[in-house]
Design a protein around this motif. Structure first.
Motif, PDB file in Angstrom:
ATOM      1  N   VAL A 165      16.600 156.326  44.278  1.00  0.00           N
ATOM      2  CA  VAL A 165      16.739 155.773  45.621  1.00  0.00           C
ATOM      3  C   VAL A 165      17.595 154.511  45.558  1.00  0.00           C
ATOM      4  N   VAL A 166      18.616 154.457  46.406  1.00  0.00           N
ATOM      5  CA  VAL A 166      19.497 153.301  46.481  1.00  0.00           C
ATOM      6  C   VAL A 166      19.089 152.472  47.694  1.00  0.00           C
ATOM      7  N   GLY A 167      18.534 151.310  47.436  1.00  0.00           N
ATOM      8  CA  GLY A 167      18.074 150.430  48.500  1.00  0.00           C
ATOM      9  C   GLY A 167      17.780 149.057  47.945  1.00  0.00           C
ATOM     10  N   ASP A 168      17.713 148.065  48.812  1.00  0.00           N
ATOM     11  CA  ASP A 168      17.583 146.687  48.346  1.00  0.00           C
ATOM     12  C   ASP A 168      16.247 146.384  47.687  1.00  0.00           C
ATOM     13  N   GLY A 169      15.256 147.264  47.859  1.00  0.00           N
ATOM     14  CA  GLY A 169      13.969 147.051  47.218  1.00  0.00           C
ATOM     15  C   GLY A 169      13.605 148.131  46.220  1.00  0.00           C
ATOM     16  N   SER A 170      14.551 148.988  45.897  1.00  0.00           N
ATOM     17  CA  SER A 170      14.325 150.064  44.935  1.00  0.00           C
ATOM     18  C   SER A 170      14.430 149.521  43.517  1.00  0.00           C
ATOM     19  N   THR A 171      13.406 149.765  42.704  1.00  0.00           N
ATOM     20  CA  THR A 171      13.407 149.250  41.336  1.00  0.00           C
ATOM     21  C   THR A 171      14.571 149.810  40.535  1.00  0.00           C
ATOM     22  N   SER A 172      14.863 151.096  40.690  1.00  0.00           N
ATOM     23  CA  SER A 172      15.973 151.708  39.955  1.00  0.00           C
ATOM     24  C   SER A 172      17.299 151.067  40.333  1.00  0.00           C
ATOM     25  N   PHE A 173      17.480 150.792  41.617  1.00  0.00           N
ATOM     26  CA  PHE A 173      18.721 150.173  42.059  1.00  0.00           C
ATOM     27  C   PHE A 173      18.816 148.731  41.559  1.00  0.00           C
ATOM     28  N   LEU A 174      17.699 148.011  41.557  1.00  0.00           N
ATOM     29  CA  LEU A 174      17.713 146.635  41.062  1.00  0.00           C
ATOM     30  C   LEU A 174      18.055 146.580  39.575  1.00  0.00           C
ATOM     31  N   MET A 175      17.628 147.600  38.821  1.00  0.00           N
ATOM     32  CA  MET A 175      18.005 147.684  37.409  1.00  0.00           C
ATOM     33  C   MET A 175      19.510 147.843  37.270  1.00  0.00           C
ATOM     34  N   LEU A 176      20.070 148.786  38.035  1.00  0.00           N
ATOM     35  CA  LEU A 176      21.510 149.024  37.984  1.00  0.00           C
ATOM     36  C   LEU A 176      22.277 147.765  38.386  1.00  0.00           C
ATOM     37  N   LYS A 177      21.859 147.142  39.455  1.00  0.00           N
ATOM     38  CA  LYS A 177      22.503 145.938  39.959  1.00  0.00           C
ATOM     39  C   LYS A 177      22.476 144.827  38.908  1.00  0.00           C
ATOM     40  N   GLY A 178      21.311 144.652  38.277  1.00  0.00           N
ATOM     41  CA  GLY A 178      21.176 143.606  37.273  1.00  0.00           C
ATOM     42  C   GLY A 178      22.058 143.833  36.068  1.00  0.00           C
ATOM     43  N   LEU A 179      22.166 145.095  35.632  1.00  0.00           N
ATOM     44  CA  LEU A 179      22.996 145.399  34.470  1.00  0.00           C
ATOM     45  C   LEU A 179      24.454 145.047  34.732  1.00  0.00           C
ATOM     46  N   VAL A 180      24.964 145.458  35.874  1.00  0.00           N
ATOM     47  CA  VAL A 180      26.384 145.242  36.164  1.00  0.00           C
ATOM     48  C   VAL A 180      26.683 143.770  36.411  1.00  0.00           C
ATOM     49  N   GLU A 181      25.796 143.092  37.116  1.00  0.00           N
ATOM     50  CA  GLU A 181      26.093 141.721  37.517  1.00  0.00           C
ATOM     51  C   GLU A 181      25.856 140.702  36.412  1.00  0.00           C
ATOM     52  N   ARG A 182      25.058 141.065  35.416  1.00  0.00           N
ATOM     53  CA  ARG A 182      24.712 140.076  34.394  1.00  0.00           C
ATOM     54  C   ARG A 182      25.385 140.315  33.046  1.00  0.00           C
ATOM     55  N   LEU A 183      25.927 141.517  32.826  1.00  0.00           N
ATOM     56  CA  LEU A 183      26.480 141.829  31.510  1.00  0.00           C
ATOM     57  C   LEU A 183      27.963 142.160  31.578  1.00  0.00           C
ATOM     58  N   PRO A 184      28.816 141.403  30.892  1.00  0.00           N
ATOM     59  CA  PRO A 184      30.232 141.778  30.805  1.00  0.00           C
ATOM     60  C   PRO A 184      30.447 142.969  29.876  1.00  0.00           C
ATOM     61  N   ALA A 185      29.471 143.182  28.968  1.00  0.00           N
ATOM     62  CA  ALA A 185      29.521 144.318  28.050  1.00  0.00           C
ATOM     63  C   ALA A 185      28.096 144.784  27.812  1.00  0.00           C
ATOM     64  N   MET A 186      27.945 146.080  27.560  1.00  0.00           N
ATOM     65  CA  MET A 186      26.594 146.594  27.313  1.00  0.00           C
ATOM     66  C   MET A 186      26.640 147.752  26.340  1.00  0.00           C
ATOM     67  N   ILE A 187      25.580 147.812  25.508  1.00  0.00           N
ATOM     68  CA  ILE A 187      25.418 148.971  24.649  1.00  0.00           C
ATOM     69  C   ILE A 187      24.842 150.095  25.500  1.00  0.00           C
ATOM     70  N   THR A 188      25.323 151.301  25.266  1.00  0.00           N
ATOM     71  CA  THR A 188      24.989 152.402  26.167  1.00  0.00           C
ATOM     72  C   THR A 188      24.209 153.487  25.435  1.00  0.00           C
ATOM     73  N   PRO A 189      22.956 153.670  25.798  1.00  0.00           N
ATOM     74  CA  PRO A 189      22.166 154.744  25.212  1.00  0.00           C
ATOM     75  C   PRO A 189      22.602 156.099  25.755  1.00  0.00           C
ATOM     76  N   LYS A 190      22.029 157.143  25.194  1.00  0.00           N
ATOM     77  CA  LYS A 190      22.393 158.514  25.545  1.00  0.00           C
ATOM     78  C   LYS A 190      22.192 158.808  27.020  1.00  0.00           C
ATOM     79  N   TRP A 191      21.154 158.177  27.633  1.00  0.00           N
ATOM     80  CA  TRP A 191      20.842 158.523  29.019  1.00  0.00           C
ATOM     81  C   TRP A 191      21.927 158.087  30.005  1.00  0.00           C
ATOM     82  N   LEU A 192      22.898 157.300  29.566  1.00  0.00           N
ATOM     83  CA  LEU A 192      23.970 156.936  30.488  1.00  0.00           C
ATOM     84  C   LEU A 192      24.836 158.131  30.878  1.00  0.00           C
ATOM     85  N   GLU A 193      24.721 159.237  30.141  1.00  0.00           N
ATOM     86  CA  GLU A 193      25.480 160.444  30.473  1.00  0.00           C
ATOM     87  C   GLU A 193      24.657 161.440  31.288  1.00  0.00           C
ATOM     88  N   THR A 194      23.435 161.093  31.620  1.00  0.00           N
ATOM     89  CA  THR A 194      22.579 161.977  32.421  1.00  0.00           C
ATOM     90  C   THR A 194      23.048 161.989  33.873  1.00  0.00           C
TER      91      THR A 194
END
Length: 302
Positions: free
Chosen positions: A154-183
């Motif tokens: 669910v994409v919404g301002d109070g969705s935990t999954s969306f807040l995770m995605l938002k936090g990753l992009v906004e806080r990390l200039p680089a990130m290690i990517t586990p296998k699930w990034l291709e899911t």
């Protein structure tokens, strides 16, 4: 001119994110809405005054009979997630049983449950996703005309999954990517979720299962890149680490996002399962869902 159909509705989870977004839709449609809440005083400070509040608990069964008396449609938007409780699956199973039994005792016409659009391979499902499916089965076996609504991320301002995605992009200039990034997933806007849930209150002869997704099928890697584009951010450097386990990536996500570890772990464990619509809903339910970019813009606008 035909008058709109109105129902007496029981809503659980009204103080949660999805329930809180659904409640105004139900009230605007003219329905008489009762909210089962654990603490009436606290809930009254948060919920619209037009809703009737009944104090109770789905696990203990307190207040269920009072809440269900004369109800046409019930929404079950309750599920445990987070924390260190090892018995959450049993607790959720018992709560669903108590709720379903109460709906049957009071001849509630329809019970609607929101679960996850997990994959078909049981071996890839997390314990959390298996528990959600188990709750749906309990309700199907007890409550009259149970409808299992299964939504992707669910994409919404109070969705935990969306807040995770938002936090990753906004806080990390680089990130290690586990296998699930291709899911693959089919992220769906909160507006489309609540619109469909509200429509099911009066929808004629709904199917037992309604699968909800947005207009786009994307990998989590795609979502990271698309979020960066929508927000005019530099694309993060993604360094692939195939052996990065879900448990390790849970700690990593919790470290760099505002989401607590207890919420991150069950979500990350389920990211190996594809959440893609396999059976589209019938006409009149989620006919024209938003695409990912539109959903992100709406979420960021609040």
């Amino acid at each position: 001119m035909t008058a709109p159909i109105t129902k007496t509705i029981l809503l659980t989870g009204a103080t949660g994110y999805v329930g809180g977004q659904l409640l105004p839709r139900l009230l605007e449609a003219g329905h008489d809405v009762r909210c089962l809440v654990r603490d009436k005083q606290r809930a009254a400070q948060k919920l619209p005054s037009e809703a009737t509040l009944i104090q109770g608990d789905v696990l203990t069964g307190d207040g269920l009979d009072e809440a269900a008396e004369g109800v046409d449609v019930a929404y079950y938007l309750v599920h445990s997630m987070g924390g260190d409780d090892k018995d959450f699956a049993k607790r959720d199973r018992d709560a669903a049983q108590a709720f379903g039994d109460a709906m049957a005792r009071h001849d509630v016409e329809r019970t609607i449950y929101l679960g996850g659009l997990e994959g078909e391979d049981d071996e890839t499902e997390s314990e959390h996703l298996r528990s959600r499916a188990e709750v749906a089965k309990v309700l199907a076996d007890t409550a009259p005309q149970a409808v299992h609504v299964r939504a992707a991320m669910v994409v919404g301002d109070g969705s935990t999954s969306f807040l995770m995605l938002k936090g990753l992009v906004e806080r990390l200039p680089a990130m290690i990517t586990p296998k699930w990034l291709e899911t693959h997933s089919q992220p769906v806007a909160i507006q489309d979720v609540t619109k469909t849930l509200a429509a099911l209150a009066t929808y004629d002869d709904p199917p037992q299962e309604v699968q909800l997704g947005g207009a786009d099928v994307l990998t989590y890697r795609d979502m990271i890149r698309r979020y960066a584009e929508v927000t005019d951010r530099r694309q993060p450097l993604l360094v692939k680490v195939p052996l990065f386990t879900p448990r390790l990536s849970s700690y990593w996500v919790a470290l760099v996002t505002p989401v607590k570890l207890g919420l991150v772990q069950p979500l990350v464990e389920g990211l190996n399962s594809e959440t893609v619509v396999r059976t589209p809903p019938p006409s009149g339910l989620n006919d024209d869902p938003l695409g990912f970019d539109e959903a992100v813009r709406a979420a960021l606008a609040g």
